[in-house]
Structures are given as structure tokens and as C-alpha cells.
Design an enzyme around this catalytic site. Structure first.
Site, PDB file in Angstrom:
ATOM      1  N   HIS A 190       2.813  -4.560   2.626  1.00  0.00           N
ATOM      2  CA  HIS A 190       2.307  -3.476   3.454  1.00  0.00           C
ATOM      3  C   HIS A 190       1.549  -4.022   4.661  1.00  0.00           C
ATOM      4  CE1 HIS A 190      -0.051   0.596   3.608  1.00  0.00           C
ATOM      5  NE2 HIS A 190       0.833   0.484   4.571  1.00  0.00           N
ATOM      6  N   HIS A 204       2.852  -6.291  -3.218  1.00  0.00           N
ATOM      7  CA  HIS A 204       3.185  -5.078  -2.462  1.00  0.00           C
ATOM      8  C   HIS A 204       2.153  -4.822  -1.366  1.00  0.00           C
ATOM      9  CE1 HIS A 204       6.577  -4.009  -4.869  1.00  0.00           C
ATOM     10  NE2 HIS A 204       5.875  -3.834  -5.973  1.00  0.00           N
ATOM     11  N   GLU A 255       1.575  -6.692  -8.020  1.00  0.00           N
ATOM     12  CA  GLU A 255       1.127  -5.487  -7.329  1.00  0.00           C
ATOM     13  C   GLU A 255       0.441  -5.830  -6.009  1.00  0.00           C
ATOM     14  OE1 GLU A 255       2.340  -2.834  -8.206  1.00  0.00           O
ATOM     15  OE2 GLU A 255       3.003  -3.444 -10.193  1.00  0.00           O
TER      16      GLU A 255
END
Length: 232
Positions: free
Chosen positions: A108, A104, A101
Site C-alpha cells: 500500500h 500488504h 500482513e
């Protein structure tokens, strides 16, 4: 030319069965690996915060969320949401999920192109998903009088299928970043790395099957459209 949809029926059914098997297998893997303590003794929350810090990401919070396998990164409010078990758990499974996670979040922060593309699709898909099922249903019911509603429904459904396939490189890249970092940082041993990699592989397979299921469903509607058009 007559389009036979029977093979697509079998494809959809097969995808449903495979999806169930993979979901069951993923839960089984998570349960098994979740019971094996991590030698480093770090919890999912600590691992997530450490990975973010190592990538100089200071504007993302790590929070706990209810449920099981509900872990996700929210780019809107910049939060890494870890399920309650992963948040406090100290296992290879928790390490894999927490790092994934955060992968991600790193995407970004570094403007990873595929994540940007997927994020750009979200607003349109949010609107489409609300009325697309009704358009498809209307298209099937009105197929003897007009092909336009079904054609519109197929065009909209193709966007959701595209989104499913765009998601694949995003998920695989996040897992790659996660596994590389937990190795470099010494978060896991060689045995724990193997467990983390296996857990992420099964998690990735859920996205693969979802994409293939979406494609099979799209082909089903296309076969109805083509078969009706050719009978006119």
C-alpha cells in the site's frame, strides 16, 4: 452444438474437496508451528511493528482482532489486524502471518500496482455481491423465456472471478516480502524460516483453490447459457 456441463460438476466438487483438505492442512500447520517457540522471542505484534518501522511506515496501527485465521490488512483505516493468538504468540507461524500482513501495508505504501487494481475493484464488487446471486437464480429460472438475466448474472460473476485471480499475485508478493524481511532482519533461524515459508504456502493455496472454484462455477453458468442458446 450441445454443451455438456457434467465435467464442470466434477470440477466444482473436486475444488470443494481440495479446499476442505487445504483448510484442514493449513490449520494443522498453524497449530504445529504455533507451538514451537521463536528463538528471537518476539511476538506477532512486535514483529509487525518492527517491520512497519523498518519500511518507514508510521501511519499504520497494529491491533488485535477476534477469531482464528482472521488476520488481514485494512487499507481503509490503515490497520494491520492480527488474530488474538498471532498478536501475542511468539512462534514461526505468528512471525509468518504478522510479516505477511505487514507485506500488504508495504504494498500500500509503495503503491503496488496489483494491490491498487484489486482495491479499485472492491467498491463495485461490494455492490455486485449483494444482488448477483438473485440475478443468477432468476436467470436459471427464466432460462426458457429469456437468456438476458443469466447473461447479466454471468457478466457480474466474471468480475468476482477476476477479483479472485487478481488477489493471487497480491498474496504471493506479500509473502515474498515477508519472508525476505524476516530473513534479513534475523527474526527467524533457518529452521524457523522453513516453517514460516511452509505456513505461508498453505495459506496461499487457499486463495488458489478459491480462484479455481470461482472459475469452475463461472464455467458452469456459461455452459448452461450456451446449452440453452444452442437449443433455441
Amino acid at each position: 452444438m450441445y454443451y455438456n456441463a457434467s465435467p464442470i460438476y466434477f470440477l466444482i466438487i473436486a475444488a470443494m474437496i481440495v479446499s476442505w483438505i487445504i483448510q484442514w492442512r493449513l490449520r494443522s500447520k498453524m497449530n504445529t508451528y504455533g507451538q514451537i517457540g521463536l528463538q528471537s522471542g518476539l511476538s506477532g505484534r512486535q514483529i509487525a511493528e518492527l517491520m512497519l518501522a523498518d519500511h518507514n511506515i508510521t501511519d499504520v496501527r497494529v491491533i488485535s482482532t477476534e477469531g482464528r485465521l482472521t488476520d488481514h490488512y485494512n487499507p481503509t483505516d490503515k490497520t494491520v489486524n492480527l488474530s488474538e493468538a498471532v498478536y501475542g504468540e511468539r512462534s514461526a507461524a505468528a512471525a509468518a502471518i504478522a510479516a505477511h500482513e505487514c507485506g500488504h501495508a508495504v504494498q500500500h505504501a509503495t503503491a503496488y500496482s496489483m494491490l491498487q487494481f484489486r482495491s479499485a475493484m472492491v467498491p463495485a464488487l461490494s455492490s455486485v455481491s449483494r444482488f448477483m446471486p438473485f440475478i443468477l437464480l432468476a436467470g436459471v429460472l427464466m432460462i426458457r423465456t429469456s437468456l438476458i438475466p443469466l447473461g447479466v448474472g454471468i457478466a457480474l460473476f466474471s468480475l468476482t472471478t477476476l477479483f479472485s485471480f487478481v488477489t493471487l499475485p497480491v498474496e504471493f508478493d506479500a509473502s515474498r516480502r515477508a519472508l525476505a524481511w524476516i530473513d534479513e532482519r534475523g527474526i527467524v533461524t533457518a529452521k524457523e524460516h522453513a516453517m514460516a515459508k511452509d505456513a505461508l504456502w498453505w495459506a496461499a493455496m487457499t486463495y488458489v483453490v478459491a480462484a479455481l472454484s470461482s472459475l469452475a462455477t463461472l464455467l458452469y453458468y456459461v455452459s448452461i447459457f450456451m446449452g440453452s442458446r444452442d437449443r433455441r
